[in-house]
Design an enzyme around this catalytic site. Structure first.
Site, mmCIF file in Angstrom:
data_model
loop_
_atom_site.group_PDB
_atom_site.id
_atom_site.type_symbol
_atom_site.label_atom_id
_atom_site.label_comp_id
_atom_site.label_asym_id
_atom_site.label_seq_id
_atom_site.Cartn_x
_atom_site.Cartn_y
_atom_site.Cartn_z
ATOM 1 N N GLY A 7 -8.249 2.471 24.419
ATOM 2 C CA GLY A 7 -8.238 2.223 22.970
ATOM 3 C C GLY A 7 -7.414 3.283 22.253
ATOM 4 O O GLY A 7 -7.494 4.466 22.592
ATOM 5 N N ARG A 30 -5.291 -1.672 28.411
ATOM 6 C CA ARG A 30 -6.283 -1.462 29.471
ATOM 7 C C ARG A 30 -5.800 -2.309 30.642
ATOM 8 O O ARG A 30 -5.619 -3.510 30.487
ATOM 9 C CB ARG A 30 -7.669 -1.897 28.997
ATOM 10 C CG ARG A 30 -8.187 -1.037 27.851
ATOM 11 C CD ARG A 30 -9.639 -1.336 27.532
ATOM 12 N NE ARG A 30 -10.190 -0.351 26.636
ATOM 13 C CZ ARG A 30 -10.277 -0.467 25.316
ATOM 14 N NH1 ARG A 30 -9.859 -1.574 24.732
ATOM 15 N NH2 ARG A 30 -10.794 0.494 24.577
ATOM 16 N N ASP A 80 -12.313 7.993 29.155
ATOM 17 C CA ASP A 80 -12.869 8.095 30.507
ATOM 18 C C ASP A 80 -12.141 7.238 31.538
ATOM 19 O O ASP A 80 -11.855 7.694 32.654
ATOM 20 C CB ASP A 80 -14.347 7.660 30.491
ATOM 21 C CG ASP A 80 -15.257 8.869 30.424
ATOM 22 O OD1 ASP A 80 -14.847 9.938 30.913
ATOM 23 O OD2 ASP A 80 -16.367 8.745 29.883
ATOM 24 N N THR A 136 -9.997 9.453 22.410
ATOM 25 C CA THR A 136 -10.754 8.222 22.110
ATOM 26 C C THR A 136 -11.622 8.517 20.891
ATOM 27 O O THR A 136 -12.161 9.617 20.767
ATOM 28 C CB THR A 136 -11.660 7.766 23.280
ATOM 29 O OG1 THR A 136 -12.674 6.876 22.758
ATOM 30 C CG2 THR A 136 -12.360 8.907 23.979
ATOM 31 N N ASP A 171 -14.450 7.501 20.403
ATOM 32 C CA ASP A 171 -15.879 7.487 20.750
ATOM 33 C C ASP A 171 -16.487 8.868 21.003
ATOM 34 O O ASP A 171 -17.706 9.028 20.913
ATOM 35 C CB ASP A 171 -16.112 6.613 21.986
ATOM 36 C CG ASP A 171 -15.995 5.134 21.676
ATOM 37 O OD1 ASP A 171 -16.153 4.766 20.495
ATOM 38 O OD2 ASP A 171 -15.740 4.352 22.599
ATOM 39 N N ASP A 212 -17.094 10.381 23.734
ATOM 40 C CA ASP A 212 -18.167 10.251 24.731
ATOM 41 C C ASP A 212 -17.733 10.655 26.133
ATOM 42 O O ASP A 212 -18.406 10.333 27.105
ATOM 43 C CB ASP A 212 -18.660 8.789 24.765
ATOM 44 C CG ASP A 212 -17.559 7.823 25.177
ATOM 45 O OD1 ASP A 212 -16.372 8.202 25.140
ATOM 46 O OD2 ASP A 212 -17.883 6.682 25.547
ATOM 47 N N ARG A 254 -19.394 0.694 21.515
ATOM 48 C CA ARG A 254 -20.045 -0.315 22.340
ATOM 49 C C ARG A 254 -21.084 0.345 23.240
ATOM 50 O O ARG A 254 -22.153 -0.176 23.458
ATOM 51 C CB ARG A 254 -18.986 -1.026 23.180
ATOM 52 C CG ARG A 254 -19.300 -2.476 23.418
ATOM 53 C CD ARG A 254 -18.136 -3.163 24.088
ATOM 54 N NE ARG A 254 -17.115 -3.623 23.156
ATOM 55 C CZ ARG A 254 -15.862 -3.919 23.501
ATOM 56 N NH1 ARG A 254 -15.466 -3.782 24.747
ATOM 57 N NH2 ARG A 254 -15.014 -4.352 22.609
#
Ligand code: F6P
Length: 320
Positions: free
Chosen positions: A12, A73, A104, A126, A128, A130, A172
């Site tokens: 992303g 992706r 990741d 990213t 996120d 995360d 998500r």
């Protein structure tokens, strides 16, 4: 012969990826290296889509969202055959080092190539935030600020109409954007994928707020828990609230990067080039305790970055 470095962006997109690209390209040219940009992430390695990059190629992009190299992706690259093809292509064009900017999944790809003998370095990018191994990923600060700006506008109308505003944010599998946005806007309640959600907790919180004289409220829900529309329906079933719903969607991934993201991307890109120069490079550029450092892939576990539970408690405590 000059060292040849390839760079790509994958997964992303995130605000600040362009600033990281600019940093990688210019830091590498400063070392008299040649640089090529691979289009559309790992897909470009398989489709052999690349172009040389010069100092001027990355001019005028520092403030732009998205990624000038485009991103994707790529399922094919996750197979041994796809990776073999990518390595053969890089060898044919004389690339000895690869810098991957992404999350990741992108780091997993870079790590697979490193295990096959190519020097690779991952720059975390990213929205996120995360990723395993780093406290920060480029794009998160910008995404949270975009979400915050939107929520602050939504709050004006929630106050005026005495409504509960439900705002669905991205994530998500991760609740970091939801949590930080909720903390920054003073939301009454936040729903994140990492924690179980009980409708009773939400209705009880709203009941206490109302008893205390609050006539409006803000609920932030990460998309991975349920949609804002589903939450509104469920709330409507058990209370007399008529919530307003806003899905922020991709505006969180676009737009100009924040000052923090640009400077972090610039610093991380520069260190990535330094590390790529070392023999046996196979590292993630990480933020740890507010310091930017290189961590070998082998030292990074599988666990995603955990949720800040203190911040979660604080949101609850301060929102009454
Ligand atoms: O880039 C991160 C992210 O925005 C996640 O929060 C979300 O789960 C995912 O990407 C959605 O990506 P896409 O719609 O591009 O598949």
């Amino acid at each position: 012969m000059a060292t040849k470095l390839a760079v790509l962006t994958s997964g992303g997109d995130a605000p600040g990826m362009n600033a990281a690209l600019r940093s990688v390209v210019r830091a590498a040219i400063y070392r008299d290296w040649n640089v090529v940009g691979i289009a559309r992430g790992f897909a470009g390695l398989i489709e052999e889509d690349f172009r040389p990059l010069f100092r001027r190629s990355v001019g005028g992009i520092i403030h732009r969202g998205g990624t000038m190299l485009r991103t994707a992706r790529c399922e094919e690259f996750t197979t041994p055959e796809g990776q073999r093809q990518a390595l053969a292509f890089l060898e044919r064009i004389g690339v000895e080092r690869l810098i991957v900017i992404g999350g990741d999944g992108s780091m997993a790809g870079a790590r697979a190539l490193a295990e096959a003998g190519l020097a690779t370095v991952t720059v975390p990018g990213t929205i996120d935030n995360d990723m395993a191994g780093t406290d920060y990923t480029i794009g998160f600060d910008s995404a949270v600020n975009t979400a915050l700006q939107a929520v602050n506008m939504i709050r004006d109308t929630a106050y005026s109409h005495e409504r509960i505003a439900i705002v669905e944010v991205m994530g998500r599998h991760s609740g970091h954007i939801a949590l930080s946005t909720a903390a920054a806007c003073g939301a009454e309640f936040v729903l994140v994928p990492e924690l179980d959600f009980h409708m009773d907790d939400l209705t009880e919180k709203l009941r206490r707020c109302r008893y205390d004289g609050k006539k409006h409220g803000i609920i932030i829900v990460a998309e991975g828990v349920m949609s804002g529309y589903e939450l509104a329906e469920r709330l409507h079933d058990v209370t007399d609230y008529e919530p307003s719903i806003t899905v922020l969607g991709y505006i969180q991934r676009g737009g100009a990067p924040s000052a923090y993201d640009v400077t972090t991307a610039s610093r991380m890109g520069d260190l990535a080039v330094d590390i790529a120069a070392e023999p046996g490079a196979g590292h993630l550029i990480a933020m740890r305790n507010n310091r930017i450092e290189a961590v070998p892939y082998a030292e990074i576990g599988d666990a995603k970055r955990g949720l800040d539970m203190e911040l979660y408690q604080l949101i609850d405590e301060l929102s009454m």
